[in-house]
Enzyme design. Structure first.
Site, PDB file in Angstrom:
ATOM      1  N   ASP A  41       0.824  -1.218   0.000  1.00 13.99           N
ATOM      2  CA  ASP A  41       0.000   0.000   0.000  1.00 13.99           C
ATOM      3  C   ASP A  41       0.855   1.263   0.000  1.00 13.99           C
ATOM      4  OD1 ASP A  41      -2.077  -1.652   0.110  1.00 13.99           O
ATOM      5  OD2 ASP A  41      -2.742  -1.148   2.153  1.00 13.99           O
ATOM      6  N   ASP A  76       0.993   4.172  -2.718  1.00 14.44           N
ATOM      7  CA  ASP A  76       0.703   5.583  -2.422  1.00 14.44           C
ATOM      8  C   ASP A  76       1.822   6.495  -2.887  1.00 14.44           C
ATOM      9  OD1 ASP A  76      -1.693   4.974  -1.388  1.00 14.44           O
ATOM     10  OD2 ASP A  76      -1.059   4.992   0.718  1.00 14.44           O
ATOM     11  N   GLU A 106     -24.891 -17.553 -13.843  1.00 14.13           N
ATOM     12  CA  GLU A 106     -24.156 -16.430 -13.240  1.00 14.13           C
ATOM     13  C   GLU A 106     -24.768 -16.070 -11.904  1.00 14.13           C
ATOM     14  OE1 GLU A 106     -24.510 -13.075 -15.837  1.00 14.13           O
ATOM     15  OE2 GLU A 106     -23.862 -14.239 -17.572  1.00 14.13           O
ATOM     16  N   LYS A 149     -26.502 -13.334  -9.472  1.00 13.84           N
ATOM     17  CA  LYS A 149     -27.278 -12.108  -9.622  1.00 13.84           C
ATOM     18  C   LYS A 149     -26.816 -11.165  -8.523  1.00 13.84           C
ATOM     19  CE  LYS A 149     -31.958 -10.460 -10.476  1.00 13.84           C
ATOM     20  NZ  LYS A 149     -31.924  -9.288  -9.624  1.00 13.84           N
ATOM     21  N   ASP A 182     -26.507  -8.037  -6.150  1.00 13.83           N
ATOM     22  CA  ASP A 182     -27.528  -7.172  -5.568  1.00 13.83           C
ATOM     23  C   ASP A 182     -26.955  -5.781  -5.337  1.00 13.83           C
ATOM     24  OD1 ASP A 182     -30.002  -6.537  -4.717  1.00 13.83           O
ATOM     25  OD2 ASP A 182     -29.847  -7.510  -2.763  1.00 13.83           O
ATOM     26  N   TYR A 190     -21.469  -8.034 -16.597  1.00 14.71           N
ATOM     27  CA  TYR A 190     -22.097  -9.292 -16.989  1.00 14.71           C
ATOM     28  C   TYR A 190     -22.863  -9.250 -18.313  1.00 14.71           C
ATOM     29  CZ  TYR A 190     -25.669  -6.790 -14.283  1.00 14.71           C
ATOM     30  OH  TYR A 190     -26.498  -5.833 -13.784  1.00 14.71           O
ATOM     31  N   LYS A 246     -28.585 -17.544 -18.752  1.00 13.42           N
ATOM     32  CA  LYS A 246     -28.683 -16.905 -20.072  1.00 13.42           C
ATOM     33  C   LYS A 246     -28.336 -17.918 -21.157  1.00 13.42           C
ATOM     34  CE  LYS A 246     -27.060 -12.530 -18.148  1.00 13.42           C
ATOM     35  NZ  LYS A 246     -25.899 -11.662 -17.928  1.00 13.42           N
ATOM     36  N   LYS A 296     -34.451 -16.318  -7.956  1.00 15.44           N
ATOM     37  CA  LYS A 296     -34.232 -15.526  -6.737  1.00 15.44           C
ATOM     38  C   LYS A 296     -34.060 -16.436  -5.528  1.00 15.44           C
ATOM     39  CE  LYS A 296     -35.658 -11.424  -6.592  1.00 15.44           C
ATOM     40  NZ  LYS A 296     -35.176 -10.060  -6.679  1.00 15.44           N
ATOM     41  N   CYS A 344     -44.153   0.987  33.463  1.00 17.26           N
ATOM     42  CA  CYS A 344     -42.791   1.148  32.945  1.00 17.26           C
ATOM     43  C   CYS A 344     -41.872   0.109  33.592  1.00 17.26           C
ATOM     44  CB  CYS A 344     -42.270   2.556  33.234  1.00 17.26           C
ATOM     45  SG  CYS A 344     -40.551   2.765  32.735  1.00 17.26           S
ATOM     46  N   CYS A 361     -39.269   2.184  35.925  1.00 15.61           N
ATOM     47  CA  CYS A 361     -39.615   2.964  37.109  1.00 15.61           C
ATOM     48  C   CYS A 361     -41.001   2.616  37.671  1.00 15.61           C
ATOM     49  CB  CYS A 361     -39.529   4.461  36.799  1.00 15.61           C
ATOM     50  SG  CYS A 361     -40.822   5.005  35.666  1.00 15.61           S
ATOM     51  N   CYS A 421     -43.885   6.047  28.883  1.00 15.62           N
ATOM     52  CA  CYS A 421     -43.774   6.268  30.330  1.00 15.62           C
ATOM     53  C   CYS A 421     -43.747   7.775  30.551  1.00 15.62           C
ATOM     54  CB  CYS A 421     -42.492   5.635  30.858  1.00 15.62           C
ATOM     55  SG  CYS A 421     -42.085   6.198  32.524  1.00 15.62           S
ATOM     56  N   CYS A 447     -37.332   8.589  35.658  1.00 17.84           N
ATOM     57  CA  CYS A 447     -37.135   7.307  34.987  1.00 17.84           C
ATOM     58  C   CYS A 447     -35.731   7.284  34.376  1.00 17.84           C
ATOM     59  CB  CYS A 447     -38.219   7.154  33.915  1.00 17.84           C
ATOM     60  SG  CYS A 447     -38.141   5.613  33.022  1.00 17.84           S
TER      61      CYS A 447
HETATM   62  S1  IVH Z   1     -28.420  -9.458 -17.220  1.00 18.94           S
HETATM   63  C1  IVH Z   1     -30.968  -7.897 -20.706  1.00 18.94           C
HETATM   64  N1  IVH Z   1     -26.964 -10.534 -15.334  1.00 18.94           N
HETATM   65  O1  IVH Z   1     -30.677  -7.688 -12.174  1.00 18.94           O
HETATM   66  C2  IVH Z   1     -30.429  -8.518 -19.453  1.00 18.94           C
HETATM   67  N2  IVH Z   1     -28.477  -8.796 -14.728  1.00 18.94           N
HETATM   68  O2  IVH Z   1     -33.610  -7.964 -12.410  1.00 18.94           O
HETATM   69  C3  IVH Z   1     -29.595  -7.614 -18.673  1.00 18.94           C
HETATM   70  N3  IVH Z   1     -28.369  -8.166 -12.349  1.00 18.94           N
HETATM   71  O3  IVH Z   1     -31.318  -4.887 -14.196  1.00 18.94           O
HETATM   72  C4  IVH Z   1     -29.368  -8.024 -17.290  1.00 18.94           C
HETATM   73  N4  IVH Z   1     -26.802  -9.597 -11.778  1.00 18.94           N
HETATM   74  O4  IVH Z   1     -29.225  -4.784 -12.655  1.00 18.94           O
HETATM   75  C5  IVH Z   1     -27.916  -9.621 -15.629  1.00 18.94           C
HETATM   76  N5  IVH Z   1     -25.563 -11.542 -13.786  1.00 18.94           N
HETATM   77  C6  IVH Z   1     -26.504 -10.640 -14.079  1.00 18.94           C
HETATM   78  C7  IVH Z   1     -27.052  -9.782 -13.092  1.00 18.94           C
HETATM   79  C8  IVH Z   1     -28.047  -8.872 -13.465  1.00 18.94           C
HETATM   80  C9  IVH Z   1     -27.597  -8.622 -11.347  1.00 18.94           C
HETATM   81  C10 IVH Z   1     -29.395  -7.105 -12.181  1.00 18.94           C
HETATM   82  C11 IVH Z   1     -29.410  -6.056 -13.269  1.00 18.94           C
HETATM   83  C12 IVH Z   1     -30.791  -6.143 -13.870  1.00 18.94           C
HETATM   84  C13 IVH Z   1     -31.572  -6.799 -12.784  1.00 18.94           C
HETATM   85  C14 IVH Z   1     -32.735  -7.552 -13.384  1.00 18.94           C
END
Ligand code: IVH
Length: 669
Positions: A31, A35, A111, A113, A115, A223, A287, A311, A405, A408, A423, A429
């Site tokens: 680090d 820097d 893949e 997803k 968050d 992605y 996909k 999900k 309470c 008290c 209270c 209290c």
């Molecule tokens: S593909 C046309 N891949 O989830 C398809 N989306 O509910 C484009 N997200 O708006 C999205 N991980 O913000 C894709 N591996 C992943 C993802 C992903 C998270 C989010 C993305 C999207 C939302 C859809």
């Protein structure tokens, strides 16, 4: 080496180290050394402004210059994904995909997803030119300055094979470690916490201060490469691997899956393995790999047919109720809390969960010793979502809300029009008195360091203080012989008390613990009434004329000052020299000359800072907004106003005024 060559070489080295550290998670340098390289580059760039480059790694630390966000239309709309919640539903989707292409092998890519918050990155000739949020899917905010601070996003593409103009999409995430650090900091500063890393990431990307964005430690996974551009391969997977070679962070969880069994295994694996990940995920995405097959399937109005999201179920645990306790807050409000046998939930041990108020507790119908379901669902504060009624022991009683309470023993009273019980014993209290002192010394109030809950309790028990007013008569010898108060901490407290005399009047109003008067309301009250004497004597009708003060708060304020104990306490503050009025110029600066006006601030100013201008606008009844639209009334323009903004303001015919004109307008000239 010429300075230009040295600058180029440093930029190159720093970019490579950044990539090893942030994308490959394999640092190649310490680090400190890093820097030093960055400092050296900063120095050289300062000496040679002619070699400035907006993509230099020195720009990743962000600048304090705030710009509103321009709205940008997406070339390809940013769609969402259709959701599924079970292996069966995913299998059914895969079945539909296969049926659409009879006789063909269909390879699926699995893949994570992520968050976080979606982002679209545009590169021209390999250089990052723009980063746009999802927005409404059609158009989003240009957040390029903020996104540049994310070290795992390449500013300049590596390798070869990228199209001249590249658009790549992904997710900006806040890793758990950054999220926890940020929330700990916010708790310390008594700022509201972020409920989950998604909100934290989305909130951070839209901050107006890139330097603060840089500090918060965001990350980004890519992605998706929208179709319609010239990509090197004809499969999603191969193109994403190419994107990885161009410097992007592409998750190593991305895998090709050839059979339904492999898809099911993938789901089974990540359903639990996701807990070990450094970032929040809320599911998986499947996909179709072949771009030709993707094209074949196309899109519905909202989402691609060639992809589906699975999900994860909200994490839920079942544990036994030990007992229900009732917390007493500084305003006397009673909160029922379920104390649980410790249980592990999304990586943390849960022992307590709030049930908020009597109504919520009653609707759960909790009995002694019940097995309770606790959920986190992406939120940090666990909540009780139900009871396992079958596991209930026969003959157990429903847990009842207390009538007195717990601290008290005073009979509780119902807060009018609310589900809360209170209270009313404000001055007898202990947890209420302690809570008020804690609030008084807190950072955003009087900011007196070194006093936590335990210190307050010791001070109350040893009768060093009976209320916050007594803090100002403490002397060093009063701490002698009391355990927990060494010379260091004693000094810190006394210095803090002395320094608090400088705290402005609005924060003093906030510090008093008047029911319903939070930070913002305190500011508005302080600006409107100017001083404590007025505040103490103003009748309810006049208090109600202040913005944010309704009949309820007005009545609470009147009741607060009617209590002799509160008046006595304020006398002690006054005697000690605590601010009892707004400074003169602030009070007189108030006007309504900008009432109803929306004003955008852009550029750099010489007479006041941007924050000061914001305050001036608000003090005069106007509203400071971040981006230019039809509704904008004025643009307050300084030096170096962004050309795009200038153009937009001109197009919409919005008056552009400089600081002198602005100050004249509010009568400050
Ligand atoms: S593909 C046309 N891949 O989830 C398809 N989306 O509910 C484009 N997200 O708006 C999205 N991980 O913000 C894709 N591996 C992943 C993802 C992903 C998270 C989010 C993305 C999207 C939302 C859809």
């Amino acid at each position: 080496m010429t300075p230009k060559e040295k600058i180029d070489s440093l930029r190159d080295q720093i970019n490579r180290h950044n990539h090893s550290y942030y994308v490959e998670n394999a640092p190649t340098i310490g680090d400190r050394e890093f820097d030093m390289l960055l400092k050296e580059l900063e120095e050289l760039e300062k000496q040679h402004p002619e070699f400035d480059d907006p993509l230099s790694p020195t720009h990743r630390v962000g600048s304090d210059l705030t710009e509103g966000f321009e709205q940008v239309r997406h070339l390809y709309p940013m769609l969402s994904l259709s959701n599924t919640y079970s292996v069966e539903e995913v299998d059914a989707w895969a079945g539909r995909v296969r049926a659409a292409m009879p006789g063909e092998h269909v390879c699926i890519v699995g893949e994570l997803k992520f968050d976080g918050t979606g982002i679209s990155l545009i590169y021209e000739h390999g250089r990052l030119v723009r980063a746009v949020t999802r927005g409404d899917g059609e158009q989003g905010d240009d957040v390029t300055a903020n996104v540049k601070t994310i070290r795992s996003i390449p500013l300049q593409l590596h390798g070869t094979g990228w199209p001249e103009r590249l658009e790549i999409r992904g997710e900006i995430v806040m890793p758990w470690a950054s999220f926890e650090r940020l929330n700990a900091e916010r708790a310390f500063n008594e700022e509201p916490l972020f409920a989950n890393p998604r909100n934290a990431a989305a909130g951070t990307v839209k901050l107006l201060n890139p330097r603060e964005v840089a500090r918060r430690g965001l990350d980004a996974y890519l992605y998706y490469l929208p179709g319609g551009q010239e990509l090197p391969y004809d499969t999603h997977y191969d193109n994403m691997m190419a994107a990885r070679s161009w410097g992007f962070k592409v998750s190593s969880a991305m895998t090709r899956l050839d059979t339904l069994e492999q898809i099911d295994e993938y789901i089974n694996h990540w359903d639990t393995a996701r807990r070990e990940l450094p970032v929040a995920t809320d599911g998986l995405v499947f996909k179709v790999d072949s771009l030709r097959q993707q094209l074949n399937m196309g899109f519905t109005a909202k989402s691609p047919r060639w992809a589906v999201a699975y999900k994860f179920a909200a994490e839920r645990a079942c544990t036994r109720l030990r007992f229900v306790s009732f917390d007493v807050g500084r305003m006397g409000i009673i909160t029922p809390v379920a104390n649980l046998e410790p249980v592990l939930l999304s990586g943390t041990t849960v022992k307590r969960a709030s049930m908020h108020n009597e109504d919520i507790m009653r609707s759960l119908d909790i009995h002694e010793g019940d097995m309770l379901y606790v959920e986190k669902g992406g939120e940090i504060i666990p909540k009780i979502v139900g009871v396992d009624a079958e596991a209930r022991q026969p003959g157990t009683e429903a847990v009842r809300f207390v009538s007195h309470c717990p601290a008290c023993g005073t009979p509780l009273v119902r807060v009018e029009g609310e589900a809360a019980w209170m209270c009313p014993n404000k001055w007898g209290c202990m947890p209420q008195i302690a809570g008020r002192i804690e609030h008084f010394v807190s950072r955003r109030a009087m900011n007196i360091d070194g006093i936590g809950r335990e210190t307050v309790m010791t001070m109350l028990q040893t009768r060093m203080v009976a209320d916050y007013g007594d803090l100002y008569s403490l002397t060093p010898d009063r701490f002698n012989g009391i355990s927990g108060f060494g010379p260091g901490i004693t000094r810190r407290i006394l210095d803090g008390v002395a320094a608090s005399l400088q705290v402005p009047f609005d924060r003093v109003v906030y510090a008093l613990s008047i029911p319903g008067v939070g930070e913002t309301t305190a500011k508005k009250i302080a600006r409107a009434v100017h001083d404590m004497d007025t505040l103490m004597t103003l009748p309810a009708e006049q208090l109600e004329a202040i913005e944010d003060v309704g009949p309820r708060i007005a009545a609470d304020i009147v009741a607060f000052f009617a209590q002799p104990a509160n008046r006595l306490c304020i006398d002690k503050l006054r005697q000690a020299g605590v601010s009892m009025a707004m400074p003169e110029q602030d009070a007189s600066a108030l006007s309504d000359r900008l009432a109803g006006k929306s004003i955008v601030i852009s550029g750099v100013f010489s007479r006041h800072s941007r924050d000061e201008y914001k305050a001036i606008i608000e003090n005069n009844g106007g509203k400071n907004v971040s981006s230019i639209s039809k509704k904008t009334d004025y643009v307050l323009a300084g030096e170096n106003m962004g050309p795009a903004k200038l153009e937009k303001a001109r197009q919409l015919g919005i008056p552009i005024i400089d600081e002198n004109e602005f100050l004249a307008m509010i009568g400050a000239e």
